[in-house]
Scaffold this motif. Sequence first.
Motif, short mmCIF file in Angstrom:
data_model
loop_
_atom_site.label_atom_id
_atom_site.label_comp_id
_atom_site.label_asym_id
_atom_site.label_seq_id
_atom_site.Cartn_x
_atom_site.Cartn_y
_atom_site.Cartn_z
N ARG A 169 12.57 6.75 -23.42
CA ARG A 169 12.11 6.09 -24.65
C ARG A 169 11.14 4.96 -24.35
NH1 ARG A 169 17.60 6.61 -25.99
NH2 ARG A 169 17.94 4.39 -25.51
N ARG A 172 7.83 6.50 -23.51
CA ARG A 172 7.20 6.99 -24.74
C ARG A 172 6.62 5.83 -25.54
NH1 ARG A 172 11.30 8.29 -29.27
NH2 ARG A 172 11.35 6.02 -29.02
N ASP A 173 7.37 4.74 -25.64
CA ASP A 173 6.89 3.60 -26.43
C ASP A 173 5.68 2.94 -25.79
OD1 ASP A 173 8.96 4.11 -28.14
OD2 ASP A 173 10.25 2.49 -27.42
N CYS A 205 13.06 12.90 -27.42
CA CYS A 205 11.85 12.13 -27.76
C CYS A 205 10.70 13.03 -28.20
CB CYS A 205 11.41 11.29 -26.57
SG CYS A 205 12.49 9.87 -26.23
#
Length: 347
Positions: A169, A172-173, A205
Amino acid sequence: MASVKDVARRAGVSVATVSRVLNDSASVTAATRARVLEAVAELGYRRNAVARSLRTDATRTLGLVIGDILNPFFTELARAVEDEARALGYSVVIGNADERPDRQDHYVRTLLEQRVDGLLLCPTAEITPLVRDTVRDGLPLVFLDRTLPGLDVPTVRAEGAAAIAALVRHLRDLGHRRIAFISGPALLSTGRERTEAFAAAMEACGLPVPGGHLEAGDFQAASGRSATARLLDLPEAPEVIVAGDNLMALGALDEIRARGLRIPRDVALACYDDLPWFTHLDPPVTAIAQPVQELGRRAVRVLAERIEDRPVESVVLPSRLVVRRSCGEPAGTGERDAGEREGSVRA
C-alpha cells in the motif's frame, strides 16, 4: 507406531515419568514403573537410538540449530536465545545447518547424544526421519521461525502478511505500479508465506504481477543479484524491487550499483528483514522488521515450559514496516513505523 506420548497417556503419567522409567531412574515408584512398562508392552513402543541416549538427568543445556549463521537474522536470533537461556540458568550449544537437511540432522543427533535438556530447531524444508522420530518420541522440541507440515510441534515465529500488505500500500501510495518480488525457496514455510502475502497484497491494491516480475531466490545474496539482473533486463523493468530477505536485498543492491543506477530515482528497493546498518546507507532502506529478539526470548521460554512438562502453545509475533527513503519517499522523511500492528497471536 506408538510414541512416548501414547505410553504416557496409557499409563496415566507424564512424558518425563516415562523417560525416567525407560532410563532406569531410581526416582520412580515400583507401582508406577510397572504401570509404564505394562503400557510399553501393550503398545509395542520402541525407542530410536538417538532418543535412547537422552538421559533424564538435567544438564541445564539447550540445543539450537539455525539455518545460516552468516545471515544477520539468525545471528541476532542466536544471541537472543543465548541471553534468555542464560537468564533462566541454561547454556546453549549452537549448530549451523547451512540450510542442508544432512547437516541439520548431524547437529540434532549430536545435541541429543550430548543430552541437551531441550532443542530449538529452525527446520530445513525437508522432514527427515530423524526429526520425525524426535517429534514422535515427545522430546522437548520447539520449532523457531519456520514450520513443518504435519508435525505437532509448538512453533515460535513472526507473521509478516500485515507488514507486507502495508508495504505494498505504501508503494502504491507513492505512485508505483510495477512492483517486482524476489521470493525465498518455496519449500521453506517463510518463502511460501512471504510470496503468498505479496501476491495477496498486490491483488488487494488492484496491481497486476506480470510473470516476469516474480523471481525465485534462495535467501542468499547471489540469488538476489542474479534475480535483480533478470528484472532489470526486462523490456519493461520494475519500478520497485522487493527482496524476500536481507541477504537477497544486498545482492540486489550490488547489481543496481554495478549498473550505475540510482536508488530510488532509477529503481526503488525494499526488503523483508531489517538490518541495523540499513539506516546508514544512502538512501536508507525501507524494510520490514521482524521482532527477532522477542522471537528468541519467547522460544526459550516455551522450550523451558516443555522441559518442565507444562502445556504450551505456539506463538506468532507481528512484524512491522519501517519506512525510510529507498522507495521515493520525500527527502525529509525520517525513519518511522507504518502500517497496522497486529497483536500477538497464539495459535
